[in-house]
Design a protein around this motif. Structure first.
Motif, short mmCIF file in Angstrom:
data_model
loop_
_atom_site.label_atom_id
_atom_site.label_comp_id
_atom_site.label_asym_id
_atom_site.label_seq_id
_atom_site.Cartn_x
_atom_site.Cartn_y
_atom_site.Cartn_z
N SER A 353 0.81 -1.22 0.00
CA SER A 353 0.00 0.00 0.00
C SER A 353 0.84 1.27 0.00
CB SER A 353 -0.92 0.01 1.24
OG SER A 353 -1.77 -1.12 1.25
N ILE A 354 2.16 1.12 0.05
CA ILE A 354 3.03 2.30 0.10
C ILE A 354 3.31 2.80 -1.31
CG2 ILE A 354 5.28 3.20 0.83
CD1 ILE A 354 5.40 0.96 2.90
N THR A 355 2.84 4.00 -1.61
CA THR A 355 3.09 4.62 -2.91
C THR A 355 4.59 4.89 -3.07
OG1 THR A 355 0.92 5.69 -2.86
CG2 THR A 355 2.54 6.60 -4.39
N GLY A 356 5.13 4.52 -4.21
CA GLY A 356 6.55 4.74 -4.47
C GLY A 356 7.43 3.58 -4.06
N ALA A 357 6.83 2.59 -3.39
CA ALA A 357 7.60 1.40 -3.00
C ALA A 357 7.16 0.23 -3.86
CB ALA A 357 7.37 1.08 -1.52
N HIS A 358 8.10 -0.39 -4.53
CA HIS A 358 7.80 -1.57 -5.33
C HIS A 358 8.03 -2.80 -4.46
CE1 HIS A 358 7.76 -4.60 -8.43
NE2 HIS A 358 9.01 -4.94 -8.15
N TYR A 359 6.96 -3.56 -4.23
CA TYR A 359 7.08 -4.75 -3.39
C TYR A 359 7.50 -5.94 -4.24
CZ TYR A 359 6.16 -8.66 -0.33
OH TYR A 359 6.30 -9.80 0.41
N GLN A 360 8.58 -6.61 -3.83
CA GLN A 360 9.07 -7.80 -4.53
C GLN A 360 9.05 -8.98 -3.57
OE1 GLN A 360 10.08 -8.24 -7.89
NE2 GLN A 360 9.98 -10.37 -7.20
N GLU A 361 8.21 -9.96 -3.84
CA GLU A 361 8.13 -11.13 -2.97
C GLU A 361 9.43 -11.92 -3.05
OE1 GLU A 361 6.48 -13.82 -0.25
OE2 GLU A 361 5.79 -11.83 -0.85
N MET A 362 9.92 -12.34 -1.90
CA MET A 362 11.14 -13.13 -1.82
C MET A 362 10.81 -14.61 -1.94
SD MET A 362 13.77 -13.60 1.41
CE MET A 362 13.84 -11.85 1.78
N GLN A 363 11.57 -15.34 -2.75
CA GLN A 363 11.41 -16.78 -2.81
C GLN A 363 11.75 -17.37 -1.44
OE1 GLN A 363 13.90 -18.77 -5.66
NE2 GLN A 363 12.81 -20.70 -5.50
N LYS A 364 10.91 -18.26 -0.97
CA LYS A 364 11.07 -18.90 0.33
C LYS A 364 11.17 -17.88 1.47
CE LYS A 364 13.01 -23.26 -1.28
NZ LYS A 364 14.08 -24.28 -1.11
N ALA A 365 10.36 -16.83 1.37
CA ALA A 365 10.30 -15.83 2.43
C ALA A 365 9.81 -16.44 3.73
CB ALA A 365 9.37 -14.68 2.02
N ASP A 366 9.08 -17.56 3.63
CA ASP A 366 8.52 -18.19 4.82
C ASP A 366 9.50 -19.16 5.48
OD1 ASP A 366 8.46 -19.97 2.71
OD2 ASP A 366 6.50 -20.82 3.20
N SER A 367 10.70 -19.32 4.94
CA SER A 367 11.68 -20.21 5.56
C SER A 367 12.49 -19.43 6.60
CB SER A 367 12.62 -20.81 4.51
OG SER A 367 13.43 -19.81 3.93
N CYS A 368 12.97 -20.14 7.61
CA CYS A 368 13.67 -19.50 8.73
C CYS A 368 14.96 -18.83 8.29
CB CYS A 368 13.95 -20.55 9.81
SG CYS A 368 14.60 -19.86 11.35
N CYS A 369 15.29 -17.71 8.94
CA CYS A 369 16.54 -17.01 8.63
C CYS A 369 17.70 -17.54 9.47
CB CYS A 369 16.38 -15.51 8.86
SG CYS A 369 16.04 -15.06 10.59
N GLY A 370 17.39 -18.37 10.49
CA GLY A 370 18.43 -18.95 11.32
C GLY A 370 18.69 -18.24 12.62
N SER A 371 17.87 -17.24 12.93
CA SER A 371 18.05 -16.50 14.19
C SER A 371 17.55 -17.31 15.38
CB SER A 371 17.33 -15.16 14.12
OG SER A 371 17.31 -14.54 15.39
N ALA A 372 16.23 -17.53 15.43
CA ALA A 372 15.61 -18.40 16.44
C ALA A 372 16.06 -18.09 17.86
CB ALA A 372 15.89 -19.87 16.10
#
Length: 444
Positions: A353-372
């Motif tokens: 919904s942010i005007t001027g921001a192009h949203y790009q979905e990340m592949q496997k955005a739902d996978s853990c980043c390893g922080s936990a």
């Protein structure tokens, strides 16, 4: 190393305390395997998968195998991201099984003196006491502001530490002063027409190290039409304790939080940290065997809502113009926000919904980043493997801003950006900070 006597006690408690029905619910179908980071990064080792770990828990409970160091090791290596739960056709509550197993092992095993001292300091001496958390973060601020940090980095002292810790020290946010941390109000009025009365769960790290993000969150809620109560009596959510085999302390903090929030007349209890929210929403399970507290816990959990969910519910993105200068953004899911709190579409809708921001979905955005939580400190090798995979997907988005919804994820993504040498063209931010910037960009 656990003794034979300790192993027998652990085995007895597994038989008494582990939920037999839940263990049997696992059909060994393997639907969980593609969702498990440790299974993938270990080279598809079965014992490092959800169904493999459940099989080990069942075998220990049945007396087929001993709860030796190998069993403990495979349970410790689990991130607890709970990505296996949404894809499980049987609906196995894996996270609950993991926490119970870890608690049984921890409570029936004698740790070495240094480990006991460290656990006591962290779990009993620091996190349950917000004034001590403020002091600790205040010392970090002193270290940053007096030039000690610059001197430490210049002299190469940080090279004595593992590389990921040295990099993490570099990307820590600027800590607020003690005065700033102590000036938290207990009530805030809406700055628009009042639509809801909410209570804000401020958290321990969020209200110290990430104080600016909490402040941005509160301002967003005010702009959306919320009057806000912030009870002083609230405590750490207890997630770190619950995930690390310290359930008794987690229960004490749960009761303290329930008591602090239950008489405020709030429509919702708002969180802005996926890890905290997921543990708060599980209080009814944590206190399921306590007749005096279970119903109170159920009423508490029914009100838990992530800040992005309430903003969407109140049409914040429709009522408030959101804009940024031409920029590409992507989103990294908080595992617990997505897998436990079931919140994934609201953050994306707000960003889109942010005007001027192009949203790009990340592949496997739902996978853990390893922080936990503290996993990236105590299981650094596996954590960094998982982060390296995550950064490949992050780079492919060509985003200048990586948005997260949890402090651990935020630090981990900052760490990944620094490790990859991308800090000159990419940054990681909490969604509350980005939304507040977008909402105030046109205000002079």
């Amino acid at each position: 190393m656990t003794t034979a006597k300790e192993q027998q006690e652990i085995q007895n408690h597994f038989k008494e305390r582990m939920n037999e029905d839940e263990l049997l619910n696992c059909m060994r179908c393997g639907f969980c395997l593609p969702s498990c980071p440790t299974y993938i990064e270990s080279g598809y080792k079965e014992s490092h998968s959800p169904r493999g770990r459940i099989a080990l828990m069942k075998a220990v409970a049945d007396g087929i195998i001993e709860p030796d160091e190998d069993v403990e090791r495979t349970l410790d290596l689990c991130l607890g991201c709970r990505a296996c739960e949404p894809v499980c056709p049987s609906g196995v509550n894996y996270g609950h099984l993991l926490e119970e197993a870890r608690d049984i092992i921890n409570q029936n095993k004698k740790h070495s003196l240094p480990v006991r001292a460290l656990r006591k300091t962290v779990f009993e001496g620091l996190f349950p006491h917000q004034n001590r958390m403020r002091m600790a973060v205040g010392l970090l601020g002193f270290y940053q502001r007096t030039g000690l940090q610059a001197l430490t980095q210049k002299t190469g002292l940080m090279n004595l530490f593992p590389s990921h810790l040295a990099t993490m020290e570099k990307v820590l946010p600027k800590a607020p002063s003690l005065k700033e941390m102590k000036s938290r109000p207990t009530e805030l009025k809406a700055t628009a027409e009042v639509k809801k009365r909410v209570a804000f769960f401020s958290g321990c790290l969020m209200d110290t190290m990430f104080l600016d993000t909490n402040n941005a969150t509160l301002k967003l809620l005010q702009m959306a039409g919320c009057e806000i109560a912030i009870p002083e009596e609230q405590a750490c959510c207890g997630a770190l304790h619950g995930h690390s085999g310290e359930k008794d302390t987690a229960k004490k903090m749960a009761k303290r939080n329930i008591e602090a929030f239950e008489d405020l007349g709030a429509d919702y209890i708002i969180t802005n940290a996926g890890g905290c929210g997921a543990f708060l929403i599980d209080y009814d399970h944590l206190l399921k065997d306590d007749d005096q507290w279970h119903e109170r816990a159920r009423q508490f959990t029914a009100k838990i809502k992530d800040v992005t969910e309430i903003l969407v519910e109140m049409d914040f993105h429709v009522q408030i113009p959101l804009s940024m200068q031409n920029v590409t953004v992507t989103y990294q899911d908080s595992c617990h926000l997505r897998n436990v709190m079931k919140t994934s579409s609201a953050p994306r809708l707000l960003l889109q919904s942010i005007t001027g921001a192009h949203y790009q979905e990340m592949q496997k955005a739902d996978s853990c980043c390893g922080s936990a939580g503290i996993y990236n400190i105590i299981e650094s090798e596996m954590s960094m493997k998982i982060l390296d995979s995550k950064m490949e997907h992050t780079k492919n988005t060509n985003a200048a801003i990586v948005v997260t919804a949890n402090p651990g994820c935020l630090l981990q993504m900052k760490l990944g950006i620094e490790k990859e040498g991308l800090s000159n063209r990419m940054k990681a931010v909490h969604i509350a900070d980005l939304l507040y910037e977008a909402a105030t960009s046109q205000i002079s």
